[in-house]
Design a protein around this motif. Structure first.
Motif, PDB file in Angstrom:
ATOM      1  N   GLU A  44       0.854  -1.122   0.101  1.00  0.00           N
ATOM      2  CA  GLU A  44       0.237  -0.106  -0.136  1.00  0.00           C
ATOM      3  C   GLU A  44       0.677   1.083  -0.136  1.00  0.00           C
ATOM      4  OE1 GLU A  44      -0.159  -2.323   1.934  1.00  0.00           O
ATOM      5  OE2 GLU A  44      -2.200  -3.326   2.249  1.00  0.00           O
ATOM      6  N   VAL A  45       1.966   1.305   0.520  1.00  0.00           N
ATOM      7  CA  VAL A  45       3.014   2.283   0.584  1.00  0.00           C
ATOM      8  C   VAL A  45       3.432   2.819  -0.907  1.00  0.00           C
ATOM      9  CG1 VAL A  45       5.189   3.186   1.316  1.00  0.00           C
ATOM     10  CG2 VAL A  45       3.938   1.564   2.713  1.00  0.00           C
ATOM     11  N   HIS A  46       3.312   1.776  -1.897  1.00  0.00           N
ATOM     12  CA  HIS A  46       3.870   2.318  -3.086  1.00  0.00           C
ATOM     13  C   HIS A  46       2.726   2.735  -4.084  1.00  0.00           C
ATOM     14  CE1 HIS A  46       7.277   0.394  -1.717  1.00  0.00           C
ATOM     15  NE2 HIS A  46       6.973  -0.686  -1.746  1.00  0.00           N
ATOM     16  N   LEU A  47       1.420   2.511  -3.691  1.00  0.00           N
ATOM     17  CA  LEU A  47       0.210   2.739  -4.647  1.00  0.00           C
ATOM     18  C   LEU A  47       0.498   4.128  -5.176  1.00  0.00           C
ATOM     19  CD1 LEU A  47      -2.696   1.101  -2.804  1.00  0.00           C
ATOM     20  CD2 LEU A  47      -1.542   0.303  -4.549  1.00  0.00           C
ATOM     21  N   GLY A  48       0.327   4.305  -6.480  1.00  0.00           N
ATOM     22  CA  GLY A  48       0.309   5.518  -7.099  1.00  0.00           C
ATOM     23  C   GLY A  48       1.842   5.526  -7.704  1.00  0.00           C
ATOM     24  N   CYS A  49       2.653   4.663  -7.338  1.00  0.00           N
ATOM     25  CA  CYS A  49       3.821   4.638  -8.049  1.00  0.00           C
ATOM     26  C   CYS A  49       3.696   3.531  -9.360  1.00  0.00           C
ATOM     27  CB  CYS A  49       4.923   3.934  -7.332  1.00  0.00           C
ATOM     28  SG  CYS A  49       5.298   4.875  -5.925  1.00  0.00           S
ATOM     29  N   PRO A  50       4.415   3.528 -10.445  1.00  0.00           N
ATOM     30  CA  PRO A  50       4.342   2.945 -11.576  1.00  0.00           C
ATOM     31  C   PRO A  50       4.642   1.559 -11.265  1.00  0.00           C
ATOM     32  CG  PRO A  50       6.388   4.276 -11.818  1.00  0.00           C
ATOM     33  CD  PRO A  50       5.824   4.774 -10.568  1.00  0.00           C
ATOM     34  N   PRO A  51       3.517   0.462 -11.646  1.00  0.00           N
ATOM     35  CA  PRO A  51       3.952  -0.810 -11.231  1.00  0.00           C
ATOM     36  C   PRO A  51       4.680  -1.701 -12.061  1.00  0.00           C
ATOM     37  CG  PRO A  51       1.475  -0.461 -12.037  1.00  0.00           C
ATOM     38  CD  PRO A  51       2.263   0.684 -11.946  1.00  0.00           C
ATOM     39  N   ASN A  52       4.884  -0.865 -13.392  1.00  0.00           N
ATOM     40  CA  ASN A  52       5.736  -1.641 -14.516  1.00  0.00           C
ATOM     41  C   ASN A  52       7.303  -1.072 -14.233  1.00  0.00           C
ATOM     42  OD1 ASN A  52       5.319   0.923 -14.961  1.00  0.00           O
ATOM     43  ND2 ASN A  52       5.297   0.513 -17.293  1.00  0.00           N
ATOM     44  N   HIS A  53       7.583  -0.333 -13.073  1.00  0.00           N
ATOM     45  CA  HIS A  53       9.082  -0.124 -12.891  1.00  0.00           C
ATOM     46  C   HIS A  53       9.799  -1.342 -12.554  1.00  0.00           C
ATOM     47  CE1 HIS A  53      12.342   2.376 -11.389  1.00  0.00           C
ATOM     48  NE2 HIS A  53      12.589   1.363 -10.547  1.00  0.00           N
ATOM     49  N   SER A  54      10.911  -1.709 -13.361  1.00  0.00           N
ATOM     50  CA  SER A  54      11.584  -2.825 -13.151  1.00  0.00           C
ATOM     51  C   SER A  54      12.896  -2.408 -12.293  1.00  0.00           C
ATOM     52  CB  SER A  54      12.096  -3.547 -14.279  1.00  0.00           C
ATOM     53  OG  SER A  54      12.804  -2.472 -15.287  1.00  0.00           O
ATOM     54  N   GLY A  55      13.264  -3.618 -11.404  1.00  0.00           N
ATOM     55  CA  GLY A  55      14.574  -3.393 -10.703  1.00  0.00           C
ATOM     56  C   GLY A  55      14.278  -2.606  -9.451  1.00  0.00           C
ATOM     57  N   PRO A  56      15.499  -2.485  -8.587  1.00  0.00           N
ATOM     58  CA  PRO A  56      15.060  -1.764  -7.250  1.00  0.00           C
ATOM     59  C   PRO A  56      14.937  -0.180  -7.600  1.00  0.00           C
ATOM     60  CG  PRO A  56      17.199  -3.203  -7.482  1.00  0.00           C
ATOM     61  CD  PRO A  56      16.707  -2.991  -8.996  1.00  0.00           C
ATOM     62  N   HIS A  57      14.411   0.242  -6.513  1.00  0.00           N
ATOM     63  CA  HIS A  57      13.862   1.776  -6.635  1.00  0.00           C
ATOM     64  C   HIS A  57      14.364   2.554  -5.351  1.00  0.00           C
ATOM     65  CE1 HIS A  57      11.202   4.840  -7.730  1.00  0.00           C
ATOM     66  NE2 HIS A  57      10.751   5.089  -6.657  1.00  0.00           N
ATOM     67  N   LEU A  58      14.751   3.718  -5.310  1.00  0.00           N
ATOM     68  CA  LEU A  58      15.188   4.327  -4.130  1.00  0.00           C
ATOM     69  C   LEU A  58      14.165   5.230  -3.871  1.00  0.00           C
ATOM     70  CD1 LEU A  58      19.000   5.124  -5.085  1.00  0.00           C
ATOM     71  CD2 LEU A  58      18.222   3.517  -3.339  1.00  0.00           C
ATOM     72  N   SER A  59      13.956   5.414  -2.649  1.00  0.00           N
ATOM     73  CA  SER A  59      12.917   6.401  -1.926  1.00  0.00           C
ATOM     74  C   SER A  59      13.540   7.110  -0.843  1.00  0.00           C
ATOM     75  CB  SER A  59      11.597   5.673  -1.489  1.00  0.00           C
ATOM     76  OG  SER A  59      10.707   5.433  -2.630  1.00  0.00           O
ATOM     77  N   LEU A  60      13.211   8.314  -0.778  1.00  0.00           N
ATOM     78  CA  LEU A  60      13.580   8.980   0.458  1.00  0.00           C
ATOM     79  C   LEU A  60      12.568   9.180   1.414  1.00  0.00           C
ATOM     80  CD1 LEU A  60      15.993  10.859   1.212  1.00  0.00           C
ATOM     81  CD2 LEU A  60      14.748  12.723   0.566  1.00  0.00           C
TER      82      LEU A  60
END
Length: 352
Positions: free
Chosen positions: A30-46
């Motif tokens: 649920e924390v990622h809802l609104g982020c692109p689900p088709n993003h591949s690989g690791p993602h950096l969040s602040l």
């Protein structure tokens, strides 16, 4: 949404992602809802954390091998907004009142690799850790063990004051990601030697055996000295490890072994109730949560009745912590209504 340095900040929603419990299917926190689900690989969040003025005892580093009976103080008054977020009064914006963690995570994952994501209960447990650190010295200089640590966010925060933190999970991919996060945030705690990313399979024997495997496999194995230090851990932490009955059984099995080593150990566990429609109930129910509760007795339970029914007394005593007294230090996430925080200890009466 991206910060000035190009690191994308996490997007959140009060809605729940639909979860189907099949290993091969992809799920999204649920924390990622609104982020692109088709993003591949690791993602950096602040992840930005608001810090209250330090407690007068927060600089004291008196060694203790046992965490005190940590009850969240309700006497401290906070100004909260309508969402329950902490309102800090400042003369000016000051970096000393903020903490920024860069967390590498996946936007989606398969069920066996959900530890690659950030989940809502992990942020609630992070709020609790920040609260205790800010308001007392109870977590100062402890030896702590985080079970099912996932991204390691909570253990990294705790490492700011703890003597040693063992951040544990299962599987090379999850552990490699967790180790990366420790490296990304090493400047916020007092030395990487105090933080150990290690594998702990709840279905294995306890204490873990020193590995004779290949060097790559030994990378996340405990040394004999670390095993001895692990036995002294007085503080246990876990977030979002309750979503499968088999996993819950394994979790409480290892917890029983851990707490038998030291009956004064305490676990703080954050979880989110997950509801599913079942044909047996013809209703939307949280059976996984009910299975979790079956392992504990609370102050509301009548232990005498349980014993009269010839049922074994639960091995654990649970106390639910009122989250209304824990401000939202982690910014920009919605707790929702189904996240709970529990303090769990050994039921001494069940030992006899």
């Amino acid at each position: 949404m991206e910060s000035e340095d190009g690191v994308q900040e996490p997007r959140t929603s009060s809605s729940s992602a639909v979860v189907r419990w099949r290993d091969e299917e992809q799920v999204m926190s649920e924390v990622h809802l609104g982020c692109p689900p088709n993003h591949s690989g690791p993602h950096l969040s602040l992840f930005t954390i608001s810090l209250p003025p330090p407690h007068e005892n927060s600089t004291v580093r008196e060694h203790t091998d046992a965490v005190k009976d940590t009850s969240v103080s309700t006497s401290t008054m906070f100004d909260l907004d309508e969402d329950g977020d902490l309102i800090l009064t400042r003369r000016k914006k000051s970096p000393s009142h903020h903490l920024a963690l860069t967390i590498q995570h996946n936007i989606t994952s398969s069920i066996p690799r959900v530890g690659l994501q950030v989940w809502r209960a992990e942020l609630v447990l992070a709020d609790f850790v920040v609260h205790v650190i800010s308001m007392s010295s109870d977590f100062d200089e402890v030896i702590a063990l985080e079970l099912g640590a996932g991204t390691g966010l909570v253990g990294i925060l705790l490492a700011r004051v703890a003597k040693t933190v063992f951040i544990t999970d299962h599987g090379d991919k999850v552990l490699e990601n967790c180790e990366k996060n420790v490296d990304l945030n090493a400047e916020i705690f007092h030395g990487k030697d105090s933080v150990h990313v290690r594998e702990l399979d709840w279905k294995d024997s306890w204490p873990p055996q020193e590995s004779n495997a290949s060097p790559s496999k030994r990378r996340y194995s405990c040394t004999q000295s670390e095993i001895e230090e692990l036995k002294k851990a007085s503080l246990l932490l876990a977030a979002d490890v309750i979503y499968s009955d088999d996993l819950t059984d394994a979790f409480f099995s290892i917890l029983k072994k851990l707490m038998s080593d030291n009956p004064d150990k305490v676990l703080y566990l954050a979880l989110e109730k997950r509801y599913n429609f079942t044909l047996d109930d013809l209703d939307v129910v949280a059976n996984g949560y009910s299975h979790f509760r079956s392992y504990m007795i609370t102050g509301e339970d009548d232990a005498g009745c349980k014993q009269l029914d010839c049922a074994p007394e639960p091995f654990f005593v649970g106390e639910q912590i009122d989250l209304s007294h824990i401000p939202c230090y982690v910014r920009d996430y919605n707790r929702g209504h189904d996240v709970e925080l529990w303090k769990i200890k050994l039921n001494h009466r069940a030992l006899f």
